[in-house]
Every structure is written in structure tokens, then in C-alpha cells.
Scaffold this motif. Structure first.
Motif, PDB file in Angstrom:
ATOM      1  N   MET A   1      33.554  16.930   7.720  1.00  0.00           N
ATOM      2  CA  MET A   1      34.303  16.248   8.776  1.00  0.00           C
ATOM      3  C   MET A   1      33.683  16.581  10.133  1.00  0.00           C
ATOM      4  O   MET A   1      33.305  17.720  10.385  1.00  0.00           O
ATOM      5  N   LEU A   2      33.575  15.570  10.986  1.00  0.00           N
ATOM      6  CA  LEU A   2      33.060  15.751  12.338  1.00  0.00           C
ATOM      7  C   LEU A   2      34.147  16.360  13.212  1.00  0.00           C
ATOM      8  O   LEU A   2      35.205  15.765  13.408  1.00  0.00           O
ATOM      9  N   LEU A   3      33.868  17.543  13.741  1.00  0.00           N
ATOM     10  CA  LEU A   3      34.846  18.238  14.572  1.00  0.00           C
ATOM     11  C   LEU A   3      34.671  17.916  16.050  1.00  0.00           C
ATOM     12  O   LEU A   3      35.637  17.635  16.751  1.00  0.00           O
ATOM     13  N   CYS A   4      33.408  17.979  16.509  1.00  0.00           N
ATOM     14  CA  CYS A   4      33.159  17.858  17.944  1.00  0.00           C
ATOM     15  C   CYS A   4      31.837  17.138  18.177  1.00  0.00           C
ATOM     16  O   CYS A   4      30.869  17.337  17.431  1.00  0.00           O
ATOM     17  N   LEU A   5      31.794  16.317  19.199  1.00  0.00           N
ATOM     18  CA  LEU A   5      30.584  15.611  19.594  1.00  0.00           C
ATOM     19  C   LEU A   5      30.356  15.835  21.081  1.00  0.00           C
ATOM     20  O   LEU A   5      31.232  15.538  21.899  1.00  0.00           O
ATOM     21  N   ARG A   6      29.184  16.381  21.405  1.00  0.00           N
ATOM     22  CA  ARG A   6      28.846  16.642  22.815  1.00  0.00           C
ATOM     23  C   ARG A   6      27.593  15.827  23.148  1.00  0.00           C
ATOM     24  O   ARG A   6      26.585  15.897  22.440  1.00  0.00           O
TER      25      ARG A   6
ATOM     26  N   GLU B   1      24.885  16.768  20.398  1.00  0.00           N
ATOM     27  CA  GLU B   1      25.217  17.885  19.503  1.00  0.00           C
ATOM     28  C   GLU B   1      26.491  17.538  18.750  1.00  0.00           C
ATOM     29  O   GLU B   1      27.504  17.175  19.347  1.00  0.00           O
ATOM     30  N   ALA B   2      26.429  17.638  17.421  1.00  0.00           N
ATOM     31  CA  ALA B   2      27.572  17.322  16.575  1.00  0.00           C
ATOM     32  C   ALA B   2      27.907  18.542  15.720  1.00  0.00           C
ATOM     33  O   ALA B   2      27.027  19.119  15.085  1.00  0.00           O
ATOM     34  N   THR B   3      29.177  18.907  15.707  1.00  0.00           N
ATOM     35  CA  THR B   3      29.640  20.034  14.906  1.00  0.00           C
ATOM     36  C   THR B   3      30.503  19.509  13.762  1.00  0.00           C
ATOM     37  O   THR B   3      31.466  18.770  13.993  1.00  0.00           O
ATOM     38  N   PHE B   4      30.128  19.869  12.533  1.00  0.00           N
ATOM     39  CA  PHE B   4      30.834  19.419  11.340  1.00  0.00           C
ATOM     40  C   PHE B   4      31.440  20.617  10.613  1.00  0.00           C
ATOM     41  O   PHE B   4      30.936  21.743  10.717  1.00  0.00           O
ATOM     42  N   THR B   5      32.487  20.358   9.854  1.00  0.00           N
ATOM     43  CA  THR B   5      32.987  21.397   8.963  1.00  0.00           C
ATOM     44  C   THR B   5      32.007  21.546   7.795  1.00  0.00           C
ATOM     45  O   THR B   5      31.372  20.587   7.365  1.00  0.00           O
ATOM     46  N   SER B   6      31.876  22.741   7.307  1.00  0.00           N
ATOM     47  CA  SER B   6      30.988  23.012   6.186  1.00  0.00           C
ATOM     48  C   SER B   6      31.800  23.104   4.903  1.00  0.00           C
ATOM     49  O   SER B   6      33.031  23.074   4.916  1.00  0.00           O
ATOM     50  N   ASN B   7      31.083  23.168   3.784  1.00  0.00           N
ATOM     51  CA  ASN B   7      31.721  23.364   2.485  1.00  0.00           C
ATOM     52  C   ASN B   7      30.735  24.091   1.585  1.00  0.00           C
ATOM     53  O   ASN B   7      29.572  24.312   1.960  1.00  0.00           O
ATOM     54  N   ALA B   8      31.178  24.485   0.415  1.00  0.00           N
ATOM     55  CA  ALA B   8      30.332  25.302  -0.463  1.00  0.00           C
ATOM     56  C   ALA B   8      29.035  24.588  -0.862  1.00  0.00           C
ATOM     57  O   ALA B   8      27.944  25.180  -0.771  1.00  0.00           O
ATOM     58  N   PRO B   9      29.060  23.292  -1.290  1.00  0.00           N
ATOM     59  CA  PRO B   9      27.800  22.625  -1.640  1.00  0.00           C
ATOM     60  C   PRO B   9      26.839  22.516  -0.454  1.00  0.00           C
ATOM     61  O   PRO B   9      25.634  22.710  -0.599  1.00  0.00           O
TER      62      PRO B   9
ATOM     63  N   ASP C   1      20.010  29.564   8.234  1.00  0.00           N
ATOM     64  CA  ASP C   1      21.101  30.530   8.258  1.00  0.00           C
ATOM     65  C   ASP C   1      22.423  29.836   8.569  1.00  0.00           C
ATOM     66  O   ASP C   1      22.482  28.851   9.317  1.00  0.00           O
ATOM     67  N   LEU C   2      23.484  30.366   7.993  1.00  0.00           N
ATOM     68  CA  LEU C   2      24.817  29.839   8.247  1.00  0.00           C
ATOM     69  C   LEU C   2      25.423  30.538   9.460  1.00  0.00           C
ATOM     70  O   LEU C   2      25.355  31.771   9.576  1.00  0.00           O
ATOM     71  N   LEU C   3      26.004  29.747  10.364  1.00  0.00           N
ATOM     72  CA  LEU C   3      26.671  30.350  11.520  1.00  0.00           C
ATOM     73  C   LEU C   3      27.972  31.016  11.087  1.00  0.00           C
ATOM     74  O   LEU C   3      28.306  32.113  11.502  1.00  0.00           O
ATOM     75  N   ASP C   4      28.726  30.309  10.272  1.00  0.00           N
ATOM     76  CA  ASP C   4      29.937  30.861   9.653  1.00  0.00           C
ATOM     77  C   ASP C   4      30.233  30.001   8.435  1.00  0.00           C
ATOM     78  O   ASP C   4      29.484  29.083   8.099  1.00  0.00           O
ATOM     79  N   GLU C   5      31.313  30.282   7.758  1.00  0.00           N
ATOM     80  CA  GLU C   5      31.629  29.566   6.529  1.00  0.00           C
ATOM     81  C   GLU C   5      32.280  28.207   6.783  1.00  0.00           C
ATOM     82  O   GLU C   5      32.439  27.421   5.861  1.00  0.00           O
ATOM     83  N   ASN C   6      32.658  27.937   8.037  1.00  0.00           N
ATOM     84  CA  ASN C   6      33.472  26.751   8.307  1.00  0.00           C
ATOM     85  C   ASN C   6      32.777  25.633   9.059  1.00  0.00           C
ATOM     86  O   ASN C   6      33.303  24.529   9.117  1.00  0.00           O
ATOM     87  N   SER C   7      31.620  25.883   9.667  1.00  0.00           N
ATOM     88  CA  SER C   7      31.024  24.834  10.496  1.00  0.00           C
ATOM     89  C   SER C   7      29.505  24.875  10.443  1.00  0.00           C
ATOM     90  O   SER C   7      28.902  25.888  10.112  1.00  0.00           O
ATOM     91  N   VAL C   8      28.923  23.719  10.799  1.00  0.00           N
ATOM     92  CA  VAL C   8      27.476  23.585  10.934  1.00  0.00           C
ATOM     93  C   VAL C   8      27.216  22.745  12.183  1.00  0.00           C
ATOM     94  O   VAL C   8      27.882  21.736  12.414  1.00  0.00           O
ATOM     95  N   VAL C   9      26.262  23.198  13.007  1.00  0.00           N
ATOM     96  CA  VAL C   9      25.979  22.544  14.291  1.00  0.00           C
ATOM     97  C   VAL C   9      24.624  21.847  14.201  1.00  0.00           C
ATOM     98  O   VAL C   9      23.594  22.473  13.892  1.00  0.00           O
TER      99      VAL C   9
END
Length: 582
Positions: A1-6, A65-73, A84-92
């Protein structure tokens, strides 16, 4: 899911930051307000094509810049790409676009890591699916329709398609080998004749010793100077062993020295080692004398051998000029062309064998393609029934739809030409969709198609750019309900002019253009900066602002009847949502 768009300096957007939510996100505004620019920015962030026009006039750099929620796959795939993963919940994901004097350059990053276009394509497939009326052209392309059908067919179909691609690659290699052999047969025969002659010539030269030329040169010198060598060897013999003249030979002098030292040793034994040295020297001199005498006696003129040596030297020099320049290199060349000649004569590589090989691989490709066709036919039947079911609520109750699969010459994608055929009116024959569907029908078809795909594969974020153009009334309401239905499984972003669609939104944004005065008298790239046009986005997060916007969409102004209509739309949308959850 797209969280933020800058967005920075992209087309008419100077600075913009949007936060999207789950469900149905709607962008509304006047025609030309800049709604599609926002979708273009999302497309650019995910590796879409860009030109210099996307960079805001007066600047040399744009950034999205678009920030999306991440998932296991997705996290597992990023790990495979060594990101590298920034955290378990998002990808920039970001993309910087800069303009130079002659072209534009762009750099894409995922979580701060520079990535190439291939990785961006993989990210796009896993995050967003964009649908627009412009896809009408794609619907008419057999390759695109085939890809859609294969995607709908699922893993088993895609695995068989991979087998076909592998089989085609093997067949293609065999086919190219055969064509190469056919087209180069004349060159092969010419090369065969040349190498055969060279192997025969070098074989007849009996090359074996790389130093033969040097050895022959030494032998020629000896044969040319037999008399001189005889005379000199005799002089050496006389000097060392037996002199015919009154002058004593070296052997005689050493004998006299030995006798004297022998007497001296009787008085002083310390001289014994000198006596031994003289005796050894005398023995060596006498041996040299005997051998040089034998050497001289053995020398004799041999004109025939000299002639043979001269001929052999000339033969080897000729070989070196042609295949050298040294005899060592000529021998190496001889050894190499023997292998090349064997390959040219190899019966396993004959045209007949290559033809048989190509035929066998083509039969395997045909079998694999036939299995793929069967899977596609099964998927097509399923898609036909599902798509018709999705179209009926969109005011297309009498629609007929058929996936036409016709045979074609096998390729890496199989042996099928696939066309979507369509009839919306009873009694009318099925025809290619792009030839008979109106704009409104095409919009509904694309929406229904994406709805079918959403049942077999969750895309994450689905983007619809004015998918409802050309429809109104009952059809617009059906589209709104379908978009809301899709938003229950996917995040949906939709650009619309339809108040019926906008009323169904979970999150509503109004886009408009404004004129600003960034700095009086300033200029950038000869652009007067006293007044600039920018795109602004307002989040309509309360009932009043949403009602006003819907009234504008419905009536063009906030008249009492338009407000009442807007209130009815919001109430109808709320009732629809409550009905879905009861």
C-alpha cells in the motif's frame, strides 16, 4: 500500500506531500488541474519513462519519493537483491531526475540504495498496477492480451510458459546452427581445401625439431670448411701432442716438467700436489691431441650432403615465411590446423545431422506449446465466465465475451494468437474488442478485467486514471460500487470526474491550480517568476468540504440543488458501505 508521496519540481508541482490511506482514495478537480500529474509522478518513481518536460520550468532537478508498506514476500525479494530493509513495515523508493545541456539523467534508489531499471521493474510489479483508458491500445495487442491471460492462469500456466521458453531457446540454437552451417557451406569448403593443402604441405615437411634450422646451419658451416678444419685440427695436434718441427709439443714440455717436479718431491713432499696437477694436465693434453687427430682424420668433403642441407634449409625457411615466422610457430600452427581440419570433417556436424537435430527440438517445442495452449484454453474459459459476471453489474447484462485463441508459429511465448472478442448487443456477432467497444464500454471492460485479476492476485495498490470517462448515471454508480469492492482487497487510487465515484471514497483529495508570486522580479531560465502556476492538493477530511466538492462536480457551482444532490450521494455511499458489511 502507498503510504506517502513526496514530489519536488515535477511538472507544475513545486512541493507536494500526500498521505494516502487504505481503501478507495479519490482525486478530483477541474479538467487540467493536475490530477494526472500526481499519477505520472507515481509512475516515474517506479521507473516509468520520463522526458525533460517533467522537470519544472526554471529548475534543473525533479525528485519523487514514494513510501509503501512492506510485507514478508517483498522483504524476502529485497534481501535477494542485496537491499537492506529500513524496517519491517515500509520501503522507500525515490527517483531523482536532472537536466543537462543535451539530455536528462535519472537515478533510482530503494531504501537509499542505487538500483537499475531491472530491479525497479521488479518493484513495480510487486507494488502497483496502473489502469487507464490509454490501455485501449494494449487491449488490441495480442502480446499484451496473452500476458494478461497467462497472469490470470496462475502458477501452473506460467511454469508451462517457462518450459516453452526454454524449449524455444534450445530449438532456436539448433535452428541458428543449421542456418549458419547452410550459409557458410561455401566458406567451409574453401577453408577445408585450404587447410587440407596446408596440412599436407606441413606434413610433407616432416617438422619435429624446433631447433632443426639452427642445427642445419651449423652442419652447413662444417661442410663448407672441411679443409680449413682439417688443417687447423692438425696444427692443434702438433701443438699439443707431436710436433714435426724442432719446437717441442705441449705434451713433451709437460713431460719434462713432470720429471723435474718428480725429482723435487724427493726433497720436499709439499710439492706433491703440483706434481699431480702437471700429470693431470699432461694426460688431458695427450687426450685432446688424440681426439683432435681423430677428428681431423674423420673429416672429408661431402658435396652431396652439403646440397641436401642447403635444400632442407631453404625448405624450412619457406615454411617459416608462410607459417612462422619461426620454426617453433610453424610447428604450433601445424598442430592447430590439424584440429580445425578434423572439426570441418566431423560427420556429427553435417547438415543432415543438424537438420535432424532441429526437427527433434521443434517437435519438443510443439508439444510444449500444445500443452500451454490447453492451459490457456482452460484459463480463457474461466476468465470468460468471470468477466461476464463482473460486467453484468456494470449495466452490461447482455454482453458476450470470448477469448479467441488461434494457432500461430511457435515462439518463446507459445504458438497462440490471442484476441479478446466482444459483443454488447444481442444478435451482434463477436468481434475484436477494440473495434466495437465504445469508450464507456472499454472503461467498464478494463475495470472488470482488473476485478478478475484481483481475485487471483492481490496487487497491493491499484491506480485508475479516469477509468469512468464516458459514462454517467446508473453506469457511473456501478463503477463506483465496483471500485469500492476492489478497495476491500486492495488500496485503490482513482482520478475521477464522477461525483458518484467520488462519494464512495474513503479518502478524498481535491486538486487545483493556483497562481503564486514566489519573488518579485526574479527570473529563472528567462522565465518571469513574478507569477507562477503550481498544483495544490487539499485533503477533504470533513463532511462539509466533501459536500462542496461533490456539488461542484455535479452542478458546477454550490447551488442548493447541487448541495442536496451531494448530500444524497454521501448518504447513498454510506448506506452501500453499511450494506456490504452487514
Amino acid at each position: 500500500m502507498l503510504l506517502c508521496l513526496r514530489i519536488e519540481n515535477f511538472a507544475l508541482i513545486d512541493q507536494l506531500e500526500l498521505e494516502f490511506g487504505a481503501g478507495l482514495n479519490v482525486l478530483t478537480g477541474e479538467t487540467g488541474a493536475g490530477k494526472s500529474i500526481i499519477l505520472d509522478a507515481i509512475d516515474a518513481a517506479l521507473g516509468g519513462k520520463v522526458s525533460s518536460r517533467v522537470i519544472r520550468t526554471g529548475t534543473s532537478r525533479a525528485m519523487v519519493e514514494a513510501t509503501f508498506t512492506s510485507n514478508a514476500p517483498l522483504a524476502a525479494w529485497l534481501t535477494e537483491q542485496e537491499i537492506d530493509l529500513l524496517d519491517e513495515n515500509s520501503v522507500v523508493i525515490s527517483r531523482e531526475i536532472t537536466a543537462t545541456a543535451s539530455n536528462i539523467r535519472s537515478r533510482s534508489r530503494v531504501n537509499g540504495v542505487l538500483v537499475n531499471r531491472q530491479i525497479m521493474g521488479g518493484m513495480r510489479d510487486r507494488l502497483v498496477e496502473i489502469t487507464a483508458q490509454g490501455q485501449t491500445v494494449q487491449v488490441g495487442q495480442s502480446a499484451q492480451v496473452r500476458d494478461w491471460l497467462d497472469l490470470y492462469g496462475g502458477d501452473s500456466l506460467m511454469q508451462q510458459r517457462h518450459k516453452v521458453a526454454t524449449s524455444f531457446s534450445t530449438y532456436q540454437q539448433a535452428h541458428l546452427a543449421l542456418e549458419k552451417r547452410r550459409t557458410s557451406e561455401r566458406e567451409r569448403l574453401q577453408q577445408l581445401d585450404l587447410l587440407t593443402y596446408q596440412v599436407q604441405e606441413l606434413g610433407a615437411a616432416n617438422l619435429s625439431e624446433p631447433n632443426e634450422l639452427e642445427q642445419l646451419g651449423q652442419e652447413r658451416e662444417r661442410l663448407n670448411h672441411v679443409v680449413d678444419l682439417q688443417q687447423m685440427s692438425y696444427k692443434v695436434y702438433q701443438a699439443l701432442y707431436q710436433n714435426d718441427h724442432e719446437t717441442p709439443a705441449a705434451g713433451d714440455l709437460l713431460g719434462d716438467s713432470e720429471a723435474i717436479l718428480n725429482d723435487m718431491v724427493e726433497y720436499d713432499t709439499q710439492l706433491q700436489h703440483l706434481l699431480e696437477l702437471v700429470r693431470d694436465a699432461q694426460a688431458a693434453v695427450m687426450e685432446v691431441g688424440r681426439q683432435i687427430n681423430a677428428y681431423g682424420d674423420g673429416l672429408e668433403a661431402d658435396p652431396q650432403r652439403l646440397e641436401e642441407v642447403e635444400e632442407r634449409i631453404q625448405e624450412l625457411k619457406q615454411i617459416c615465411r608462410k607459417y612462422g615466422p619461426t620454426l617453433t610457430e610453424a610447428i604450433a600452427y601445424y598442430q592447430r590446423i590439424q584440429g580445425e581440419l578434423a572439426q570441418l570433417n566431423d560427420s556429427e556436424q553435417s547438415i543432415e545431422n543438424l537438420e535432424q537435430q532441429e526437427k527433434a527440438f521443434f517437435e519438443k517445442l510443439t508439444q510444449a506449446s500444445n500443452q500451454l495452449t490447453q492451459l490457456r484454453s482452460k484459463a480463457a474459459a474461466n476468465l470468460e465466465s468471470r468477466l461476464i459476471a463482473e460486467l453484468k453489474p456494470l449495466a452490461m447484462e447482455k454482453v458476450k465475451f470470448l477469448v479467441e485463441i488461434l494457432p500461430a508459429f511457435p515462439t518463446a511465448m507459445g504458438a497462440d494468437k490471442i484476441t479478446f472478442t466482444f459483443s454488447s448487443n444481442p444478435g451482434e456477432p463477436l468481434q475484436p474488442l477494440t473495434e466495437v467497444a465504445s469508450g464507456g464500454e472499454m472503461s467498464r471492460f478494463l475495470l472488470a478485467l482488473k476485478a478478475c485479476f484481483s481475485q487471483v492476485d492481490v496487487a497491493g495498490t491499484m491506480v485508475f486514471d479516469e477509468i469512468d470517462v464516458g459514462v454517467s448515471g446508473r453506469v457511473a454508480q456501478a463503477i463506483a460500487e465496483k471500485l469500492h469492492q476492489l478497495s476491500q482487497r486492495n488500496q485503490v487510487l482513482c482520478v475521477t470526474h464522477q461525483p458518484l465515484v467520488a462519494a464512495m471514497a474513503d479518502r478524498h483529495f481535491r486538486v487545483d491550480k493556483q497562481t503564486i508570486n514566489p519573488g518579485k522580479g526574479k527570473k529563472a531560465n528567462n522565465v518571469n517568476a513574478e507569477q507562477r502556476t503550481v498544483v495544490r492538493v487539499t485533503t477533504l477530511d470533513n463532511l462539509n468540504t466533501r459536500r462542496e466538492e461533490l456539488a461542484q462536480l455535479a452542478g458546477g457551482k454550490s447551488a442548493s440543488d447541487a448541495i442536496a444532490f451531494a448530500e444524497s450521494l454521501l448518504l447513498q455511499a454510506a448506506n452501500h458501505r453499511r450494506g456490504e458489511h452487514t
